[in-house]
Enzyme design. Structure first.
Site, PDB file in Angstrom:
ATOM      1  N   ASN A 175       0.844  -1.210   0.000  1.00 24.16           N
ATOM      2  CA  ASN A 175       0.000   0.000   0.000  1.00 24.16           C
ATOM      3  C   ASN A 175       0.870   1.247   0.000  1.00 24.16           C
ATOM      4  OD1 ASN A 175      -0.254  -1.181   2.871  1.00 24.16           O
ATOM      5  ND2 ASN A 175      -1.229   0.736   3.272  1.00 24.16           N
ATOM      6  N   ASP A 176       0.641   2.183   0.848  1.00 25.95           N
ATOM      7  CA  ASP A 176       1.211   3.532   0.702  1.00 25.95           C
ATOM      8  C   ASP A 176       2.708   3.588   0.343  1.00 25.95           C
ATOM      9  OD1 ASP A 176      -1.127   3.549   2.128  1.00 25.95           O
ATOM     10  OD2 ASP A 176      -0.352   4.645   3.821  1.00 25.95           O
TER      11      ASP A 176
ATOM     12  N   TYR B  21       3.815   1.169  10.353  1.00 30.05           N
ATOM     13  CA  TYR B  21       2.906   1.931   9.498  1.00 30.05           C
ATOM     14  C   TYR B  21       3.645   3.025   8.719  1.00 30.05           C
ATOM     15  CZ  TYR B  21      -1.566  -0.138  10.964  1.00 30.05           C
ATOM     16  OH  TYR B  21      -2.638  -0.971  11.150  1.00 30.05           O
TER      17      TYR B  21
HETATM   18  C1  FRU Z   1      -3.223   4.669   4.581  1.00 30.93           C
HETATM   19  C2  FRU Z   1      -2.902   3.962   5.896  1.00 30.93           C
HETATM   20  C3  FRU Z   1      -2.050   4.826   6.797  1.00 30.93           C
HETATM   21  C4  FRU Z   1      -1.362   3.811   7.662  1.00 30.93           C
HETATM   22  C5  FRU Z   1      -1.113   2.703   6.683  1.00 30.93           C
HETATM   23  C6  FRU Z   1      -1.132   1.322   7.259  1.00 30.93           C
HETATM   24  O1  FRU Z   1      -3.506   3.780   3.551  1.00 30.93           O
HETATM   25  O2  FRU Z   1      -4.095   3.583   6.549  1.00 30.93           O
HETATM   26  O3  FRU Z   1      -2.776   5.791   7.524  1.00 30.93           O
HETATM   27  O4  FRU Z   1      -0.187   4.291   8.240  1.00 30.93           O
HETATM   28  O5  FRU Z   1      -2.111   2.809   5.687  1.00 30.93           O
HETATM   29  O6  FRU Z   1      -0.801   0.370   6.281  1.00 30.93           O
END
Ligand code: FRU
Length: 463
Positions: A21-22, A81
């Protein structure tokens, strides 16, 4: 290319296996761009959050160095995270949120969760210094829920600042601003709000471009409207004009970064040439379309191509254009023609770019393959991206947007094995989506315009 992975991207970054993800920790250090990301290497549906790491000098050859951080400390045991990088004296200072969930009957919103602000340093994105915990829940202001996360650090007028996304106890999304003289000891300065604008703001980013301040956030809880906020969660930016950290923040209109189905949690950084580059997550948390066929291939989600940000002198808004390095991917010109009343019909291979200019007439239609259509209606300045085949959209249906300059003049489109990124009018608006073509890909275009198509090569990825 592994034949079993029909949809694995040619020129986007995905996880080798598992979940992404991010984008995290984006920076350039001694010529090398570092691209960290949220990564669950063994779980294509997500799970135990680590940081993965790619590096590149030119956005054509990449090195994947594997998992950089794992949730192996008391302060981050339930997830490393999202976070950022700050480059100083030849080192990356990597700040992130250590997620901890207590065992018990907690809601994990107002109780039962720790959000620790963590730091490691690294010279290469491979070796990390020991983890340091810089702030815990008790260091944040009192009116907050347990949702505080995603630190982003910058230097401003000789002082370090950090923004974090947060949710108050009254369910208002906001950004917390901290300051520090040494990157390790942080004091709370103020909260930045836009009342009644979602219950949580994730992944904040504060930066200056052409002398103006901009605050990017990913708000959760905005009600969908016909032409905006159509996804479960949004991401966009507020212009803050000539704001400096000492001023009261006044957040002007919110502009969405992207109007497609799959775009969230972007992060920006300034590279060594002074370019402000944005990379987003090509995915959407908690979306109803969460059964992409890539899961069966053992992976899910990608990062967008890197986009350069520039302020439009006339509108004051930010334009996003593919980084010039993307031109190096052009391998062959497939066609270049004036399309009048004769529709264009081509069999395509995965990985191509379209450059469409001189757009005239009432409508322009692009059918990327059976089951997905982009339409522009000049009379309303309106664009729609529509899936008509469940297999191609895999739960995606339609996204709509109005063009800020009302007429579509140019379109630049990057099509990968399972994604489409459409840049309208030199990046005034962007639409990013995943799509899952079935059988052979026949591209059909109808309208009056000049159209050039290029075959794009795959980026090199070594491990
Ligand atoms: C955004 C999020 C962040 C978090 C991360 C966890 O997509 O929810 O706020 O740090 O992904 O994977």
């Amino acid at each position: 290319m592994d034949k079993e992975k029909r949809y694995y991207p040619l020129f986007h970054l995905g996880p080798m296996s598992g979940w992404l993800n991010d984008p995290n920790g984006l920076c350039q250090l001694s010529g090398v761009h570092h691209i960290f990301f949220q990564y669950s290497p063994d779980e294509p549906r997500g799970g135990r959050k680590c940081w993965g790491h790619y590096e590149t000098r030119d956005f054509v050859s990449y090195r994947f160095t594997g998992t950089f951080l794992e949730p192996d400390a008391v302060e981050d045991r339930d997830g490393v995270y999202s976070g950022c990088a700050y480059v100083k004296d030849g080192r990356m200072y990597l700040f992130y949120t250590g997620n901890v969930k207590w065992a018990g009957a907690y809601d994990y919103v107002y109780a039962g969760r720790e959000a620790n602000t963590m730091l490691v340093t690294s010279c290469d994105g491979v070796l990390a210094s020991p983890k340091e915990c810089l702030m815990r829940n008790e260091d944040y202001p009192g009116n907050l829920s347990c949702h505080v996360r995603d630190p982003k650090v910058f230097l401003h007028q000789g002082r370090y600042y950090m923004v974090q996304g947060a949710r108050t106890r009254d369910d208002e999304g906001c950004v917390l601003l901290f300051s520090s003289m040494d990157l390790r000891h942080w004091g709370f300065e103020k909260a930045i709000f836009k009342p009644k604008f979602g219950y949580m703001w994730e992944c904040p980013d504060l930066f200056w471009l052409s002398g103006k301040a901009f605050l990017s956030v990913s708000p959760q809880g905005l009600a969908a409207e016909e032409f905006c906020y159509q996804n479960v969660y949004q991401s966009g930016y507020f212009s803050m004009g000539k704001w400096s950290v000492l001023d009261e923040a006044s957040l002007e209109e919110f502009h969405e970064w992207d109007y497609g189905f799959d775009f969230y949690a972007p992060q920006t950084y300034e590279d060594e040439q002074g370019r402000r580059i944005l990379i987003g997550w090509m995915g959407m948390p908690d979306a109803p379309y969460d059964h992409d066929p890539t899961i069966a291939e053992g992976w899910q989600h990608m990062l967008t191509i890197p986009r350069q940000l520039q302020v439009d002198d006339v509108t004051g808004r930010i334009r996003q254009t593919p980084l010039p390095e993307m031109l190096q991917l052009r391998e062959e010109e497939l066609f270049c023609c004036e399309m009048e009343n004769e529709p264009l019909l081509r069999k395509m291979e995965d990985g191509y770019e379209l450059l469409i200019s001189d757009i005239k007439g009432e409508t322009l239609t692009i059918i990327f393959c059976d089951g997905v259509t982009f339409t522009y209606h000049a009379a309303y300045g309106k664009c729609c991206l529509t899936f008509t085949d469940e297999r191609v959209g895999c739960g995606r249906d339609e996204r709509r947007m109005y063009l800020q300059s009302s007429a579509l003049r140019t379109l630049r489109v990057f099509v990968d094995a399972c994604s489409i990124e459409l840049f309208c009018n030199d990046g005034e608006e962007v639409m990013t989506t995943k799509y899952f073509p079935q059988d052979e890909i026949v591209l059909r275009m109808d309208g009056s315009a000049k159209v050039c198509g290029y075959r794009l090569r795959a980026v090199d990825i070594c491990k």
